[in-house]
Structure formats: C-alpha cells, structure tokens
Design a protein around this motif. Structure first.
Motif, short mmCIF file in Angstrom:
data_model
loop_
_atom_site.label_atom_id
_atom_site.label_comp_id
_atom_site.label_asym_id
_atom_site.label_seq_id
_atom_site.Cartn_x
_atom_site.Cartn_y
_atom_site.Cartn_z
N PHE A 130 0.84 -1.20 0.00
CA PHE A 130 0.00 0.00 0.00
C PHE A 130 0.88 1.26 0.00
O PHE A 130 0.48 2.29 -0.52
N GLU A 131 2.05 1.13 0.62
CA GLU A 131 2.98 2.26 0.67
C GLU A 131 3.74 2.35 -0.64
O GLU A 131 4.28 1.37 -1.14
N ARG A 132 3.78 3.55 -1.22
CA ARG A 132 4.48 3.77 -2.49
C ARG A 132 5.81 4.48 -2.22
O ARG A 132 5.92 5.30 -1.32
N PHE A 133 6.82 4.14 -3.04
CA PHE A 133 8.16 4.67 -2.85
C PHE A 133 8.64 5.41 -4.10
O PHE A 133 8.39 4.95 -5.23
N SER A 134 9.34 6.50 -3.86
CA SER A 134 9.99 7.18 -4.97
C SER A 134 11.18 6.34 -5.43
O SER A 134 11.60 5.40 -4.74
N LEU A 135 11.74 6.69 -6.57
CA LEU A 135 12.92 5.98 -7.05
C LEU A 135 14.06 6.09 -6.05
O LEU A 135 14.76 5.11 -5.78
N ALA A 136 14.26 7.29 -5.50
CA ALA A 136 15.34 7.49 -4.52
C ALA A 136 15.11 6.63 -3.27
O ALA A 136 16.06 6.01 -2.76
N PRO A 220 -14.59 -9.17 -2.59
CA PRO A 220 -14.85 -8.36 -1.40
C PRO A 220 -13.63 -8.45 -0.47
O PRO A 220 -13.09 -9.53 -0.24
N THR A 221 -13.23 -7.30 0.05
CA THR A 221 -11.96 -7.23 0.77
C THR A 221 -12.12 -6.50 2.09
O THR A 221 -12.69 -5.40 2.14
N LEU A 222 -11.62 -7.10 3.14
CA LEU A 222 -11.53 -6.45 4.45
C LEU A 222 -10.08 -6.05 4.66
O LEU A 222 -9.18 -6.89 4.55
N VAL A 223 -9.85 -4.77 4.95
CA VAL A 223 -8.49 -4.26 5.17
C VAL A 223 -8.37 -3.83 6.63
O VAL A 223 -9.17 -3.03 7.12
N LEU A 224 -7.36 -4.36 7.32
CA LEU A 224 -7.16 -4.06 8.73
C LEU A 224 -5.75 -3.50 8.94
O LEU A 224 -4.76 -4.07 8.47
N PHE A 225 -5.68 -2.39 9.64
CA PHE A 225 -4.40 -1.76 9.98
C PHE A 225 -4.39 -1.41 11.45
O PHE A 225 -5.44 -1.16 12.05
N GLY A 226 -3.19 -1.35 12.02
CA GLY A 226 -3.00 -0.82 13.36
C GLY A 226 -2.42 0.58 13.26
O GLY A 226 -1.43 0.80 12.55
N PRO A 233 4.52 3.36 7.94
CA PRO A 233 5.49 3.50 6.85
C PRO A 233 6.86 2.94 7.21
O PRO A 233 7.18 2.74 8.38
N ASN A 234 7.65 2.68 6.16
CA ASN A 234 8.96 2.07 6.32
C ASN A 234 9.82 2.90 7.27
O ASN A 234 9.99 4.11 7.07
N PRO A 235 10.37 2.28 8.33
CA PRO A 235 11.12 3.04 9.34
C PRO A 235 12.45 3.59 8.84
O PRO A 235 13.05 4.42 9.52
N MET A 236 12.90 3.15 7.67
CA MET A 236 14.15 3.71 7.12
C MET A 236 13.93 5.08 6.50
O MET A 236 14.89 5.80 6.22
N LEU A 237 12.67 5.43 6.24
CA LEU A 237 12.36 6.67 5.54
C LEU A 237 11.68 7.65 6.49
O LEU A 237 10.96 7.24 7.40
N TYR A 238 11.90 8.90 6.27
CA TYR A 238 11.29 9.94 7.09
C TYR A 238 10.58 10.93 6.17
O TYR A 238 11.03 12.04 5.93
N ASN A 239 9.43 10.50 5.63
CA ASN A 239 8.74 11.31 4.63
C ASN A 239 7.43 11.89 5.14
O ASN A 239 6.63 12.42 4.36
N GLY A 240 7.19 11.79 6.43
CA GLY A 240 6.01 12.41 7.01
C GLY A 240 4.73 11.64 6.86
O GLY A 240 3.67 12.10 7.33
N GLN A 241 4.76 10.50 6.22
CA GLN A 241 3.54 9.72 6.05
C GLN A 241 3.10 9.09 7.37
O GLN A 241 3.92 8.77 8.22
#
Length: 294
Positions: A130-136, A220-226, A233-241
């Motif tokens: 679900f999380e999208r990443f830039s090329l960098a 039909p899809t159930l999506v669950l998040f905490g 978001p990926n802990p290596m990145l600091y993009n404010g998401q």
C-alpha cells in the motif's frame, strides 16, 4: 494452550518443499499467509477460534518456519507462484485468504496474475504494497537490504531488537514448539539463510509494487491496519507519512473494500488483539448473520 494443527509437507515440480498446517475437516476453507520473518504460529490464537467454523490452513512460506530454506529467489513472484501451486495441490473448490504484510503483497500479485483462482474473499492485514516509494527511496532501501550491507545495517539490528514487538505475546504463554521455531529462525548460526531470505524478500517487495494492481481486485476485501504500526510507513524513511493515510490510500483503490484501523495496535493485529480480530473476520465472512434485518 494455543491450538496447533497437524503439519503436512508438499513438494511440487518447480517450487521448494512447503510445510503447512491444516485443522482438517470439511468446513469452508480459510487460508492464512504470514509475512516476512514470521511463520504459521503468528495465527495460533486465530486458529483456536476460527477452526471451530472453518478448515484453517497456513503454510510456512519458503525460507520460513519448517519450510525449505535453500538458495531461492525469495521475491514476490516466487512467493506468489509457491502459493499458487500449493493451493492447486490442495484442490480447494473455494477459499477465503487472510494475508499479513508481505503475504498480502504476494496475494495481490497472485490475484492479478491468476484471477481464475477459486478465492472468493480476502482479508488484508497491515498489507505491504500500500505504501508507495519514490525511485530514490527504493534505491536506498535496496542498498540497505543488500546481503553485503544487511548484516551490519542498523535496520537489521533494529529488526532483531523488535522480535518482542513482532510477536508481543508473553513468552511464558507460548508453547515450547513456538519458542523453538522462533529461536531457530533468528539464530544466525543455526539459520545460515536468514540474511539471504531477509535481503531478497525486502528487495523483492520493492521490485514488485502492487498499488496499481489493487483496482483490479474483484473480491470483497476487508483491510485491517494498526494505527501504531512501526513497520508501515517504512522506518528507514522519514517522509512524514502516517500509517492511517497509507491505509486509506490503498483501500480507496480496492473496488469492494472495508477498511478498519485499530487505534491501539501495531503491525501484528492478529496476535495483539486476537478476540477482536477473530470476530472481525467472522463477521466479514458471514454478513447476513449480522445484517440489520436478519
């Protein structure tokens, strides 16, 4: 003690030996797919309840648990094809799939490649992809995840420190079988494949984005998040998401989805809040029982 079903093994022509767990019976099939650095036991509290109503099945993906740990690609197409052949071998006429993290990314990839599969509903739990990443960002993650850098990387050390976060149950409450399985996998002397599995899997997730495939999911899809997920978001990145933003963006792409965000949960909802999770899945699979006019 937690419910632990019997172990079975399968071997196909083109994928490695796969261990899987089957509660048995003739009830509708409910398939569970774990994520990276995990195994079937992540679902043990869910099996205990849901196996009363469903035939619960859960493989250990290659490189994990009791399955083969050879020199394999460990990328998303590889995991997806392994799952496809395993499902085909089971001969299920219909099933629902509950997939967590990397397992969810592999499932979406699989459905896009093989829409003919007899999967009628899906549950995505903290899904990767679900999380999208830039090329960098992608290049940075792949550099950190390379086999050469991974062992010395701060991310690897953080992952090992997070073992208790990844499986937050009290260790005294876990069966010895579960503790031994976890210890064997994280022991770098006994599990010489750990770097290869982690490295190739992480790079594989970057190389097989599935965000643009979500709109083609017909089930039909159930999506669950905490909301307090420490991996998305990926802990290596600091993009404010924020986790909730990523969850909403992904769920919005799914044509027939319901999104629920747990306020006081992290990445591993099924074992952090098993009672709530079990009821959530049961309600999703039995909508007419809970309809206002039923």
């Amino acid at each position: 003690m937690a419910h632990l079903p019997a172990v079975h093994y399968t071997q196909t022509d083109t994928v490695p030996s796969l261990a899987y767990y089957d509660s048995g019976g003739n009830a509708p099939a409910l398939v569970f797919l774990h994520g990276l650095a995990s195994n079937h036991t992540v679902w043990q509290a869910n099996f205990a309840f849901l196996s009363r109503y469903y035939r619960c099945l859960a493989p250990d993906l290659p490189g994990h648990g009791l399955s083969d740990k050879g020199n394999h690609p460990y990328n998303i197409p590889f995991y997806a094809e392994t799952i496809r052949q395993w499902l085909q071998g089971l001969g299920l006429k219909q099933c629902t799939v509950v997939a967590h993290s990397m397992g969810a990314q592999a499932l979406i990839y699989l459905l896009d490649q093989h829409p003919e599969l007899p999967i009628d509903r899906i549950v995505l739990v903290a899904p990767a992809g679900f999380e999208r990443f830039s090329l960098a960002d992608s290049l940075l993650i792949k550099q950190v995840a390379s086999v050469q850098a991974f062992g010395a990387s701060q991310y690897m050390q953080q992952l090992l420190r997070w073992r208790q976060y990844l499986r937050p149950e009290n260790s005294s409450q876990k069966p010895k079988y579960v503790l031994d399985l976890e210890a064997d996998w994280f022991d770098m002397e006994r599990n010489i494949e750990i770097y290869r599995v982690l490295s190739r899997s992480m790079i594989g997730m970057i190389d097989a984005p599935i965000f643009d495939k979500l709109s083609r999911v017909t089930q039909p899809t159930l999506v669950l998040f905490g909301e307090k997920d420490k991996l998305i978001p990926n802990p290596m990145l600091y993009n404010g998401q924020k986790t909730a933003d990523i969850a909403r963006q992904g769920a919005a792409q799914l044509p027939n989805s319901t999104l629920k965000i747990y306020e006081n949960s992290g990445h591993f909802l099924p074992c952090q809040w098993p009672e709530r999770f079990n009821i959530e899945v049961y309600r999703f699979l039995n909508p007419t029982l809970f309809a206002p006019n039923s």
